[in-house]
Design an enzyme around this catalytic site. Structure first.
Site, PDB file in Angstrom:
ATOM      1  N   ASP A  79       0.828  -1.211   0.000  1.00  0.00           N
ATOM      2  CA  ASP A  79       0.000   0.000   0.000  1.00  0.00           C
ATOM      3  C   ASP A  79       0.865   1.266   0.000  1.00  0.00           C
ATOM      4  O   ASP A  79       1.959   1.277   0.566  1.00  0.00           O
ATOM      5  CB  ASP A  79      -0.914  -0.013   1.233  1.00  0.00           C
ATOM      6  CG  ASP A  79      -2.073   0.965   1.087  1.00  0.00           C
ATOM      7  OD1 ASP A  79      -2.359   1.400  -0.045  1.00  0.00           O
ATOM      8  OD2 ASP A  79      -2.696   1.294   2.116  1.00  0.00           O
TER       9      ASP A  79
ATOM     10  N   ASN B 224     -10.991  -2.469  -5.238  1.00  0.00           N
ATOM     11  CA  ASN B 224     -10.261  -1.524  -6.095  1.00  0.00           C
ATOM     12  C   ASN B 224     -10.961  -1.282  -7.441  1.00  0.00           C
ATOM     13  O   ASN B 224     -10.675  -0.293  -8.116  1.00  0.00           O
ATOM     14  CB  ASN B 224      -8.820  -1.997  -6.347  1.00  0.00           C
ATOM     15  CG  ASN B 224      -7.915  -1.888  -5.138  1.00  0.00           C
ATOM     16  OD1 ASN B 224      -7.008  -2.689  -4.935  1.00  0.00           O
ATOM     17  ND2 ASN B 224      -8.150  -0.883  -4.282  1.00  0.00           N
TER      18      ASN B 224
HETATM   19  C1  IPE Z   1      -5.408  -2.601  -0.178  1.00  0.00           C
HETATM   20  O1  IPE Z   1      -5.055  -1.279  -0.391  1.00  0.00           O
HETATM   21  C2  IPE Z   1      -5.439  -3.349  -1.479  1.00  0.00           C
HETATM   22  C3  IPE Z   1      -4.141  -3.500  -2.144  1.00  0.00           C
HETATM   23  C4  IPE Z   1      -2.979  -3.135  -1.695  1.00  0.00           C
HETATM   24  C5  IPE Z   1      -4.212  -4.163  -3.416  1.00  0.00           C
HETATM   25  P1  IPE Z   1      -6.166  -0.131  -0.543  1.00  0.00           P
HETATM   26  O2  IPE Z   1      -5.446   1.140  -0.711  1.00  0.00           O
HETATM   27  O3  IPE Z   1      -7.134  -0.516  -1.595  1.00  0.00           O
HETATM   28  O4  IPE Z   1      -6.894  -0.228   0.871  1.00  0.00           O
HETATM   29  P2  IPE Z   1      -7.769   0.838   1.638  1.00  0.00           P
HETATM   30  O5  IPE Z   1      -8.776   1.358   0.640  1.00  0.00           O
HETATM   31  O6  IPE Z   1      -6.857   1.919   2.099  1.00  0.00           O
HETATM   32  O7  IPE Z   1      -8.373   0.094   2.782  1.00  0.00           O
HETATM   33  C1  IPE Z   2      -1.464   0.345  -3.480  1.00  0.00           C
HETATM   34  O1  IPE Z   2      -1.268   1.718  -3.538  1.00  0.00           O
HETATM   35  C2  IPE Z   2      -1.733  -0.248  -4.844  1.00  0.00           C
HETATM   36  C3  IPE Z   2      -3.129  -0.678  -5.053  1.00  0.00           C
HETATM   37  C4  IPE Z   2      -4.082  -0.639  -4.183  1.00  0.00           C
HETATM   38  C5  IPE Z   2      -3.443  -1.198  -6.374  1.00  0.00           C
HETATM   39  P1  IPE Z   2      -2.486   2.728  -3.530  1.00  0.00           P
HETATM   40  O2  IPE Z   2      -2.892   2.998  -4.946  1.00  0.00           O
HETATM   41  O3  IPE Z   2      -3.565   2.254  -2.634  1.00  0.00           O
HETATM   42  O4  IPE Z   2      -1.783   4.016  -2.927  1.00  0.00           O
HETATM   43  P2  IPE Z   2      -2.363   4.985  -1.807  1.00  0.00           P
HETATM   44  O5  IPE Z   2      -2.817   4.144  -0.659  1.00  0.00           O
HETATM   45  O6  IPE Z   2      -3.486   5.734  -2.448  1.00  0.00           O
HETATM   46  O7  IPE Z   2      -1.205   5.864  -1.441  1.00  0.00           O
HETATM   47 MG    MG Z   3      -4.006   2.487  -0.663  1.00  0.00          MG
END
Ligand code: IPE
Ligand code: IPE
Ligand code: MG
Length: 239
Positions: free
Chosen positions: A18, A66
């Site tokens: 994340d 997502n």
């Molecule tokens: C969790 O991250 C899913 C992945 C890393 C693929 P998110 O960024 O989607 O999670 P939330 O929305 O902060 O809970």
């Molecule tokens: C994790 O990074 C990757 C996926 C969830 C696909 P994020 O896209 O959630 O990045 P943040 O949490 O918005 O910084």
């Molecule tokens: Mg994230």
């Protein structure tokens, strides 16, 4: 391969990767750049797994939730995924790592599915290590999918309701032969599971790293492993 020291080196590490978006935003870059930089951290994680003797690495790459992101971000993530699978295949070969995937894979665009199936087939013969990508994955979706398959078997008379034990549920998950993770790492400082491996993490040790995923490289991974090595796992017993 360095043999895993039992109890000190985890057999299976699961990571919620994340923070890619925040990494990019802090640099004034588009979120895509964060996802690209995050792909380099995957190569670093594979190197550490090989050196440490970790046999299973599960990476949360895209959740069922997502899909609710803006369609432009979903499209970019899917193209990056297809590109990653094509370009980073040599990393899997270099580390003699078998690729697998868990999740509702039928939801993925055809080109991603094609690259995924190809990489899975090409690396199927590696027996030492596995990289398991969680794609269009949700812990509740996995349990619902398992429940549906079990219900069908009961309806067909192959199973009795009283036969449905924990072992039967576990046998109907997406990758039933993979042992439960010993260590779950989440980067970016968020303290939640976000629907990741809800069944399999029931006794995992949890490690939350403040760094964003693109900055989670060898040193950060090794620090997590050192922390894990000091944990005392009791599994409900006295320890
Ligand atoms: C969790 O991250 C899913 C992945 C890393 C693929 P998110 O960024 O989607 O999670 P939330 O929305 O902060 O809970
Ligand atoms: C994790 O990074 C990757 C996926 C969830 C696909 P994020 O896209 O959630 O990045 P943040 O949490 O918005 O910084
Ligand atoms: Mg994230």
């Amino acid at each position: 391969m360095t043999p895993a020291a039992p109890g000190v080196t985890p057999l299976h590490v699961a990571i919620i990767m994340d923070g890619n978006g925040r990494w990019a935003r802090r640099r004034g870059l588009p979120r895509t750049r964060g996802h690209e930089e995050g792909a380099e951290s995957i190569a670093a994680a594979l190197r550490v797994c090989r050196e440490a003797g970790i046999r299973y690495l599960t990476l949360y790459a895209f959740s069922v939730e997502n899909w609710s992101r803006p369609s432009s971000e979903v499209r970019t993530l899917m193209s990056l995924l297809a590109r990653f699978l094509r370009a980073k295949k040599q990393v899997l070969h270099r580390h003699r790592t078998r690729l697998r995937a868990i999740g509702r894979l039928d939801d993925l665009p055809a080109r991603v599915r094609r690259e995924l199936d190809r990489a899975i087939a090409e690396t199927a013969h590696y027996a030492d290590r596995q990289l398991i990508l969680a794609l269009s994955y949700g812990g509740r979706a996995e349990l619902a999918d398992a429940a549906r398959r079990i219900a069908r078997r009961v309806a067909a008379g192959e199973l009795q309701p009283d036969d449905v034990t924990e072992a039967v549920v576990a046998a109907h998950l997406y990758a039933p032969d993979v042992p439960d993770p010993d260590l779950m790492i989440r980067t970016s400082g968020e303290l939640r599971l976000s629907n990741f491996l809800l069944w399999q993490l029931s006794y995992a040790e949890l490690y939350f790293a403040p760094v964003l995923w693109p900055d989670f490289r060898e040193a950060e991974f090794r620090a997590a492993l050192a922390d894990y090595a000091c944990r005392r796992r009791r599994f409900g017993g006295i320890g």
